[in-house]
Design an enzyme around this catalytic site. Structure first.
Site, PDB file in Angstrom:
ATOM      1  N   ILE A 128       0.821  -1.211   0.000  1.00  0.00           N
ATOM      2  CA  ILE A 128       0.000   0.000   0.000  1.00  0.00           C
ATOM      3  C   ILE A 128       0.858   1.265   0.000  1.00  0.00           C
ATOM      4  CG2 ILE A 128      -1.914  -1.165   1.154  1.00  0.00           C
ATOM      5  CD1 ILE A 128      -1.145   0.380   3.705  1.00  0.00           C
ATOM      6  N   GLU A 129       2.166   1.098  -0.154  1.00  0.00           N
ATOM      7  CA  GLU A 129       3.031   2.275  -0.277  1.00  0.00           C
ATOM      8  C   GLU A 129       3.615   2.328  -1.695  1.00  0.00           C
ATOM      9  OE1 GLU A 129       5.329   3.543   3.242  1.00  0.00           O
ATOM     10  OE2 GLU A 129       4.611   1.705   4.180  1.00  0.00           O
ATOM     11  N   MET A 130       4.787   1.766  -1.910  1.00  0.00           N
ATOM     12  CA  MET A 130       5.391   1.813  -3.241  1.00  0.00           C
ATOM     13  C   MET A 130       5.154   0.533  -4.038  1.00  0.00           C
ATOM     14  SD  MET A 130       8.785   3.826  -1.885  1.00  0.00           S
ATOM     15  CE  MET A 130       9.585   4.228  -3.433  1.00  0.00           C
TER      16      MET A 130
END
Length: 336
Positions: free
Chosen positions: A131-133
């Site tokens: 859910i980030e990079m």
């Protein structure tokens, strides 16, 4: 060579590929901060810091080429992101705010819950986080090695193509240079009694005495780098248990790492969940004694501050801990 190196640094040139790749990086520690311990297996070099800077600002480290480390840890926003939560690829959001990178080099435990050790242990986490990079390392490595500019730099700095360890060491090296000190508070403590206004001086007295702030926000970095339960979010339907998820110790339920207060005026919103929008809200929260729960820290209790004391305390935090030499680092030209 030193003069040429300094000129190149000021001009924003890239050093790697030249004799500068192994040049020791001359890290200047701002006044008021202690000497920084550099891991023996990852010494600072000019080439490594420059490479790490490029990786930090490069959105190509994400799966859709839109999110970089700087997206959530932006120099223009206190090395945080100015929002309640961190936002990753596809506009996904987690449940925690993005902690500042400022002076994070002084903290052994990284992230709000301390799940990583030192900056090297932290660097790859957001890259792989879905859910980030959202970039698995087995896809990132060939991607970076397929960029000629990066391939040359990794060879110059590490003697290898890009590897997970080299990426982590380079990013960590750059992040170690993000330091803030030499604030009015430091100059005041060094003897310049004009460095703080009268209101800030009164606020400093509240901070270290009646406000009890220094019980946790202690030392040169205004953090004990430990974990505390102050009750934030504890009454939610599904509380974030913080450090407890890592240790499974009951005493760690609802505990989160103490953030530095340096540059605190730049890093709103506040708390691990970004639930307090202003410093005024933060002071009011502490003044009421936090949120009662079984693991509430003994340092948290009703303060009974007067309106003037609250105002002076906020003046100290904003005026006293904001540095004129703030590390407002600009994004570099990225390799092709």
């Amino acid at each position: 060579m030193r003069a040429l190196l300094i000129f190149a640094a000021l001009a924003g040139f890239t050093f790697t590929g030249f004799v500068f790749a192994d040049e020791p990086f001359d890290l200047k520690i701002p006044a008021g901060l202690r000497p920084l311990r550099i891991p023996a297996d990852n010494p600072l070099t000019v080439g490594k810091v420059e490479l790490g800077k490029q990786l930090y600002f490069d959105p190509r480290l994400s799966s859709d080429n839109t999110v970089s480390c700087a997206s959530c840890h932006d120099p223009a926003k206190g090395w945080s992101n100015g929002d309640r939560f961190a936002t990753g690829v596809d506009a996904q959001q987690g449940g925690r705010s993005a902690p500042t990178i400022v002076n994070s080099a002084y903290s052994y435990f990284q992230f709000w819950d301390g799940r990583a050790r030192q900056l090297e242990g932290q660097a790859l986490g957001p890259i792989e986080n879905p859910i980030e990079m959202a970039m698995p390392l087995d896809k990132l490595i060939p991607k970076l090695n397929g960029i000629p500019g990066y391939k040359k730099q990794f060879q110059a700095v590490f003697g290898t193509d890009a590897t997970p360890e080299a990426i982590a060491q380079a990013i960590a090296s750059f992040e170690r240079t993000v330091l803030s000190g030499d604030a009015p508070y430091d100059r005041f403590k060094a003897g310049d009694k004009t460095a703080l206004s009268e209101a800030a001086q009164r606020g400093m007295n509240v901070f270290f005495n009646k406000g009890n702030c220094s019980a946790c926000h202690s030392g040169h970095n205004f953090s004990d780098h430990a974990f505390h339960n102050i009750g934030v979010g504890i009454k939610n339907e599904s509380p974030d248990w913080g450090r407890f998820a890592q240790t499974e110790l009951n005493g760690d339920r609802g505990s989160f790492k103490t953030p530095t207060l340096r540059e605190i005026a730049r890093t709103a919103p506040y708390m691990h969940d970004g639930s307090l929008a202003t410093l005024e809200e933060v002071i009011d929260y502490y003044d009421q004694g936090g949120e009662a729960n079984d693991q509430l820290d003994e340092e948290i209790f009703k303060l009974k501050l007067t309106p003037e004391e609250k105002s002076d305390l906020i003046t100290f935090l904003k005026e006293g801990l904001s540095s004129e030499s703030y590390p407002d680092i600009k994004a570099p030209k990225l390799p092709e």
